[in-house]
Enzyme design. Sequence first.
Site, PDB file in Angstrom:
ATOM      1  N   TRP A   1      33.106 -15.887  -8.498  1.00  0.00           N
ATOM      2  CA  TRP A   1      33.371 -16.422  -9.965  1.00  0.00           C
ATOM      3  C   TRP A   1      34.124 -16.413 -10.630  1.00  0.00           C
ATOM      4  O   TRP A   1      34.615 -16.748 -11.925  1.00  0.00           O
ATOM      5  CB  TRP A   1      31.955 -17.324 -10.381  1.00  0.00           C
ATOM      6  CG  TRP A   1      30.604 -15.910 -11.061  1.00  0.00           C
ATOM      7  CD1 TRP A   1      30.590 -15.980 -10.247  1.00  0.00           C
ATOM      8  CD2 TRP A   1      31.482 -15.631 -12.053  1.00  0.00           C
ATOM      9  NE1 TRP A   1      29.298 -14.313 -10.295  1.00  0.00           N
ATOM     10  CE2 TRP A   1      30.401 -14.372 -11.629  1.00  0.00           C
ATOM     11  CE3 TRP A   1      31.971 -14.587 -13.162  1.00  0.00           C
ATOM     12  CZ2 TRP A   1      30.218 -12.998 -12.376  1.00  0.00           C
ATOM     13  CZ3 TRP A   1      31.350 -13.981 -14.414  1.00  0.00           C
ATOM     14  CH2 TRP A   1      30.690 -13.040 -13.218  1.00  0.00           C
ATOM     15  N   ASN A   2      34.717 -15.044 -11.132  1.00  0.00           N
ATOM     16  CA  ASN A   2      34.833 -13.857 -11.988  1.00  0.00           C
ATOM     17  C   ASN A   2      36.428 -14.177 -12.235  1.00  0.00           C
ATOM     18  O   ASN A   2      36.674 -14.777 -13.431  1.00  0.00           O
ATOM     19  CB  ASN A   2      34.258 -13.118 -11.874  1.00  0.00           C
ATOM     20  CG  ASN A   2      35.144 -12.082 -10.903  1.00  0.00           C
ATOM     21  OD1 ASN A   2      35.256 -12.532  -9.994  1.00  0.00           O
ATOM     22  ND2 ASN A   2      35.027 -10.348 -11.141  1.00  0.00           N
TER      23      ASN A   2
ATOM     24  N   LYS B   1      35.145 -21.056   1.282  1.00  0.00           N
ATOM     25  CA  LYS B   1      33.746 -21.248   0.631  1.00  0.00           C
ATOM     26  C   LYS B   1      33.069 -20.603  -1.212  1.00  0.00           C
ATOM     27  O   LYS B   1      33.361 -19.427  -0.827  1.00  0.00           O
ATOM     28  CB  LYS B   1      32.235 -20.663   1.458  1.00  0.00           C
ATOM     29  CG  LYS B   1      30.482 -20.561   0.773  1.00  0.00           C
ATOM     30  CD  LYS B   1      31.181 -19.848  -0.354  1.00  0.00           C
ATOM     31  CE  LYS B   1      29.019 -19.766  -0.236  1.00  0.00           C
ATOM     32  NZ  LYS B   1      28.830 -19.813  -2.103  1.00  0.00           N
ATOM     33  N   HIS B   2      33.494 -20.898  -2.015  1.00  0.00           N
ATOM     34  CA  HIS B   2      33.501 -20.424  -3.675  1.00  0.00           C
ATOM     35  C   HIS B   2      32.445 -20.586  -4.223  1.00  0.00           C
ATOM     36  O   HIS B   2      31.048 -20.649  -3.411  1.00  0.00           O
ATOM     37  CB  HIS B   2      34.515 -21.637  -4.399  1.00  0.00           C
ATOM     38  CG  HIS B   2      34.639 -20.645  -5.722  1.00  0.00           C
ATOM     39  ND1 HIS B   2      34.468 -19.691  -6.238  1.00  0.00           N
ATOM     40  CD2 HIS B   2      36.317 -20.933  -5.535  1.00  0.00           C
ATOM     41  CE1 HIS B   2      35.644 -19.379  -6.892  1.00  0.00           C
ATOM     42  NE2 HIS B   2      36.741 -20.261  -6.692  1.00  0.00           N
TER      43      HIS B   2
ATOM     44  N   SER C   1      29.171 -20.511  -6.848  1.00  0.00           N
ATOM     45  CA  SER C   1      28.169 -22.187  -6.252  1.00  0.00           C
ATOM     46  C   SER C   1      28.429 -22.571  -8.051  1.00  0.00           C
ATOM     47  O   SER C   1      27.672 -23.304  -8.241  1.00  0.00           O
ATOM     48  CB  SER C   1      27.157 -22.303  -5.737  1.00  0.00           C
ATOM     49  OG  SER C   1      26.496 -22.066  -4.440  1.00  0.00           O
TER      50      SER C   1
ATOM     51  N   GLY D   1      33.469  -9.996  -3.831  1.00  0.00           N
ATOM     52  CA  GLY D   1      32.282  -9.697  -4.532  1.00  0.00           C
ATOM     53  C   GLY D   1      31.846  -8.932  -4.107  1.00  0.00           C
ATOM     54  O   GLY D   1      31.992  -7.763  -4.264  1.00  0.00           O
ATOM     55  N   SER D   2      29.645  -9.322  -4.312  1.00  0.00           N
ATOM     56  CA  SER D   2      28.850  -7.656  -4.418  1.00  0.00           C
ATOM     57  C   SER D   2      29.177  -7.321  -3.022  1.00  0.00           C
ATOM     58  O   SER D   2      29.364  -7.620  -1.813  1.00  0.00           O
ATOM     59  CB  SER D   2      28.143  -8.731  -4.994  1.00  0.00           C
ATOM     60  OG  SER D   2      27.072  -9.156  -3.879  1.00  0.00           O
TER      61      SER D   2
ATOM     62  N   GLU E   1      36.670  -6.684  -0.293  1.00  0.00           N
ATOM     63  CA  GLU E   1      37.267  -6.213  -1.688  1.00  0.00           C
ATOM     64  C   GLU E   1      35.466  -6.371  -2.318  1.00  0.00           C
ATOM     65  O   GLU E   1      35.504  -7.755  -2.993  1.00  0.00           O
ATOM     66  CB  GLU E   1      38.241  -7.236  -2.334  1.00  0.00           C
ATOM     67  CG  GLU E   1      38.426  -6.002  -3.869  1.00  0.00           C
ATOM     68  CD  GLU E   1      38.074  -6.451  -5.110  1.00  0.00           C
ATOM     69  OE1 GLU E   1      36.794  -6.404  -5.287  1.00  0.00           O
ATOM     70  OE2 GLU E   1      38.705  -7.926  -5.661  1.00  0.00           O
TER      71      GLU E   1
ATOM     72  N   CYS F   1      35.762  -6.620 -11.576  1.00  0.00           N
ATOM     73  CA  CYS F   1      35.571  -5.273 -10.616  1.00  0.00           C
ATOM     74  C   CYS F   1      36.528  -3.916 -11.270  1.00  0.00           C
ATOM     75  O   CYS F   1      35.931  -2.715 -11.041  1.00  0.00           O
ATOM     76  CB  CYS F   1      36.385  -5.850  -8.865  1.00  0.00           C
ATOM     77  SG  CYS F   1      34.817  -6.884  -8.478  1.00  0.00           S
TER      78      CYS F   1
END
Length: 466
Positions: free
Chosen positions: A136-137, A160-161, A163, A212-213, A234, A268
């Site tokens: 989302w960032n 798949k973005h 939520s 993402g994480s 990433e 990030c």
Amino acid sequence: MPIATVNPTTGQTLSSYDELDAAGIEHALAEAARTARAYRGTTFAERSALLTRAAAVLEAEAEDIARTMTTEMGKPLTAARAEAAKCVKAMRWYAAHAESLLADEHPAPDDVRDAGASGVRVRYRPLGVVLAVMPWNFPLWQVVRFAAPALMAGNVGLLKHSSNVPRTALYLGDLFHRAGFPRGCFQTLLIGSRAVEAVLRDPRVAAATLTGSEPAGRAVAAVAGDEVKKTVLELGGSDPYVVMPSADIARAARTAVTARVQNNGQSCIAAKRFIVHTDVYDEFARLFTAGMEALTVGDPMLESTDVGPLATESGRADVEELVEDAVRKGATVLCGGGRPSGHPGGWFYAPTVLADVTADMRVDQEETFGPVATLYRVADLDEAVERANHTPFGLSSNVWTRDEDESERFVRDLEAGGIFFNGMTASHPALPFGGVKRSGYGRELSGHGIREFCNVTTVWRAADPQ
């Protein structure tokens, strides 16, 4: 997490969406596979025309989508506008350069003469359907920097973005279709994280990319590894920002503020650990702290706002826990350290600088996804390098020095996917982007990024018998 637009400035839920059911997922997969078979046969000129039209549509609608991003995840509107413009730039760059980046390679005849070939070439061919799991960032940029090269290479995408940015996700799915791409070329799947594994395991999906994480990356990589499918990851970063005595300290401190609080500190590649030589530590700390204190925290829709809310309530709670742990173990709060006054309804956190950080504090090793900086004093270059590398991450790095010998030492020894001297980390379509260690693997952007989801094919033709 429910699929919903929740305004982080107010905490108000603006809209909710039903998850795609099994029949809907099957329809999307079938359409993607069907489209991939036809789309791979299009020419670079045809793909370039389509992507150029998509860039024009996005450019015309930039203000609207910028406001959507700010509403969904809280980034300042000025930053959202810049993100939309950056996406337009990347689309046009790949539309112009993809054909040359993926041109056939021809080994030197003398190198392959003993292979008994009359001709050898290497061709880059599309893999097919690629699943993109995005955060989302930077809800527009993260997707476009995958989609533009993937589509130009002849692949098709399933998105798949996150939520909490469904409006942006749906816009992206519609954007490429309105530009003229076949419907199955790029589809948004409104699904939760639990549905990702089944989609990735489907034999019609050839590969996946995730930003993402670290836990999310591990989960996707484990499934893809089990299925023997290519992935690009990433993940997180805890980027060092090293300041040596030869640097322009005033400029380094000004840039450091932007490098830390860009995107409300939720990036990030934001500088997070500020590692300063003892000879200039006091001056830098004073200037940097003053700059952080001077930032305007408020409504991200206002032009005067520097820092908006964090994107989610849980994200703010994570930042609070890291700071509280550090303070409890002896860290000194130079500014900030909590929720700012005057914002009772949103998920705001004050720009914060922590000094006297030690290795037993969670903030020393974990990524802080918010406007919180940690300061370290080091005695010399050796300690600066050691401290910079003292993290499980290795995404990017920043070094301020005007000493060429020092620069070469940092280039040789820093464990990171990028090293930016006398400035802050930035991404650009022409430059490869990615990390090492737990920051992931593979590269996005540039020629390296467009080739990640290509079948590198050797084409060999036997020599005629004499």
